[in-house]
Design a protein around this motif. Sequence first.
Motif, short mmCIF file in Angstrom:
data_model
loop_
_atom_site.label_atom_id
_atom_site.label_comp_id
_atom_site.label_asym_id
_atom_site.label_seq_id
_atom_site.Cartn_x
_atom_site.Cartn_y
_atom_site.Cartn_z
N UNK A 1 0.85 -1.19 0.00
CA UNK A 1 0.00 0.00 0.00
C UNK A 1 0.89 1.24 0.00
N UNK A 2 0.28 2.36 -0.34
CA UNK A 2 0.98 3.64 -0.31
C UNK A 2 0.92 4.23 1.10
N UNK A 3 1.60 5.35 1.27
CA UNK A 3 1.58 6.00 2.58
C UNK A 3 0.16 6.41 2.97
N UNK A 4 -0.59 7.01 2.00
CA UNK A 4 -1.95 7.44 2.30
C UNK A 4 -2.85 6.27 2.64
N UNK A 5 -2.69 5.18 1.90
CA UNK A 5 -3.52 3.99 2.17
C UNK A 5 -3.20 3.40 3.54
N UNK A 6 -1.92 3.36 3.89
CA UNK A 6 -1.53 2.82 5.20
C UNK A 6 -2.11 3.68 6.33
N UNK A 7 -2.04 5.00 6.18
CA UNK A 7 -2.59 5.88 7.21
C UNK A 7 -4.09 5.71 7.32
N UNK A 8 -4.78 5.53 6.19
CA UNK A 8 -6.23 5.31 6.24
C UNK A 8 -6.57 4.00 6.93
N UNK A 9 -5.78 2.96 6.67
CA UNK A 9 -6.02 1.67 7.32
C UNK A 9 -5.89 1.80 8.83
N UNK A 10 -4.86 2.49 9.30
CA UNK A 10 -4.65 2.66 10.74
C UNK A 10 -5.72 3.57 11.35
N UNK A 11 -6.15 4.55 10.57
CA UNK A 11 -7.14 5.51 11.09
C UNK A 11 -8.54 4.87 11.18
N UNK B 1 -4.44 -2.77 15.06
CA UNK B 1 -3.04 -2.55 15.38
C UNK B 1 -2.60 -1.14 15.03
N UNK B 2 -1.30 -0.88 15.22
CA UNK B 2 -0.79 0.49 15.08
C UNK B 2 0.40 0.60 14.14
N UNK B 3 0.98 -0.51 13.66
CA UNK B 3 2.20 -0.46 12.85
C UNK B 3 1.99 -1.21 11.55
N UNK B 4 2.36 -0.57 10.42
CA UNK B 4 2.28 -1.19 9.10
C UNK B 4 3.63 -1.04 8.41
N UNK B 5 4.16 -2.14 7.90
CA UNK B 5 5.33 -2.12 7.04
C UNK B 5 4.86 -2.09 5.60
N UNK B 6 5.52 -1.29 4.76
CA UNK B 6 5.07 -1.10 3.38
C UNK B 6 6.24 -0.73 2.50
N UNK B 7 6.09 -0.83 1.17
CA UNK B 7 7.15 -0.37 0.27
C UNK B 7 7.25 1.15 0.27
N UNK B 8 8.44 1.64 -0.04
CA UNK B 8 8.64 3.08 -0.21
C UNK B 8 8.56 3.42 -1.70
#
Length: 374
Positions: A187-197, A203-210
Amino acid sequence: MSVPSREVHKRRAHITALPLYYTGHLLKKHSYETDFKKYFAELRGDTLFLYKDDKQDTYTEKLNLLQLRSMQLASPYQRKIPTIFIIMMHTEEVHLKMDNPDTGEEWRAYIMTMVKKEIPSQLQLLPGQRLLLEDALAQEKIRISQVEKPPLPPRPAHLLGTSASVPPQKDTRDHISPEMLPCFFNVTRQEAENMLRQNPEFGDIILRPSVMANNYALTLRHVTAKGPVMKNYRLIYTKSGFIIQLETAVTVSSLQEVLEYFLEKTEYRLHPYTPGGIYETRIAVTHPECVTPSTQTNVPKAQVAPAMLMCSQNKPGEGEYVVPNEHNLNKVQLDEVRQVVRLRQNYTKSERTKYTLTGTHLPFIMQSRSVWDI
């Protein structure tokens, strides 16, 4: 009571888990600092560990030399004058100061050798010093060969190149090693933040590609007094592991250690993002409900209706009988019933009269007694 030097050395070796190549006192400061601070330094593997003194068993800070870009003298060598090296890292500039040029040259030789994995061509060392350096380089090459390279997570489709010069990556999802963590998502940064939000309970931590090739990132959700805050950290992939780009960079050998590092630094208040289905938490046995008969249940009608009907308006007299409903009897039965009723009526009027009934009527009368209570 001070700890023996041998015990301190064992503890350092256990904590760092790296071979020792060179030690000595030096001074260090960042480019934005004014004064140098004195440390006891140990070069273990490709990392420089700094201690407050030679009795401390836990390092105060460390420099990952794999981030080193250049190492230059701040001024030419001069006899009996301290030597200062300017070390340019990926994210910071560090100044190292040695007491004299000879000690500075030895430090430069070991640092550059561990970084480039070869002995620099221009060194001012004695033959014995060079032999020790060659022995350290041989040990480092053996150590590097024994370290397994962590597998790269699969790149998401939107980051794969489409030009002819860059062949598309093959789908390796079926060949992901066990080291891949459940909290890694393409996922992208925006998608990861939406998932956590949207799903804080997962959970609170997501590893993802840069967005940078061969680099990765970590997105976490941290709750503060003003509300949840999203933070992103860059993870640089190298031959020996992953570099967590912080104010003081940290190098680990795998994504698992990246996750463990963040969990430890947050005192395990955060958890990896692992979505899952909803599960029941109670075991209950459901009993079938009792079947309540309907108030309009159709009960089959009796073939022979009762002979005695207690009607509120026309009550029969004592010893009198009422002829059953004709609709419930066939013609043969109706004739027999009428005959029995007439005989019974005559018997009640004149008890002296005796009647003899044929065998045809007797079974029906016996049946009628059981039904009507004659």
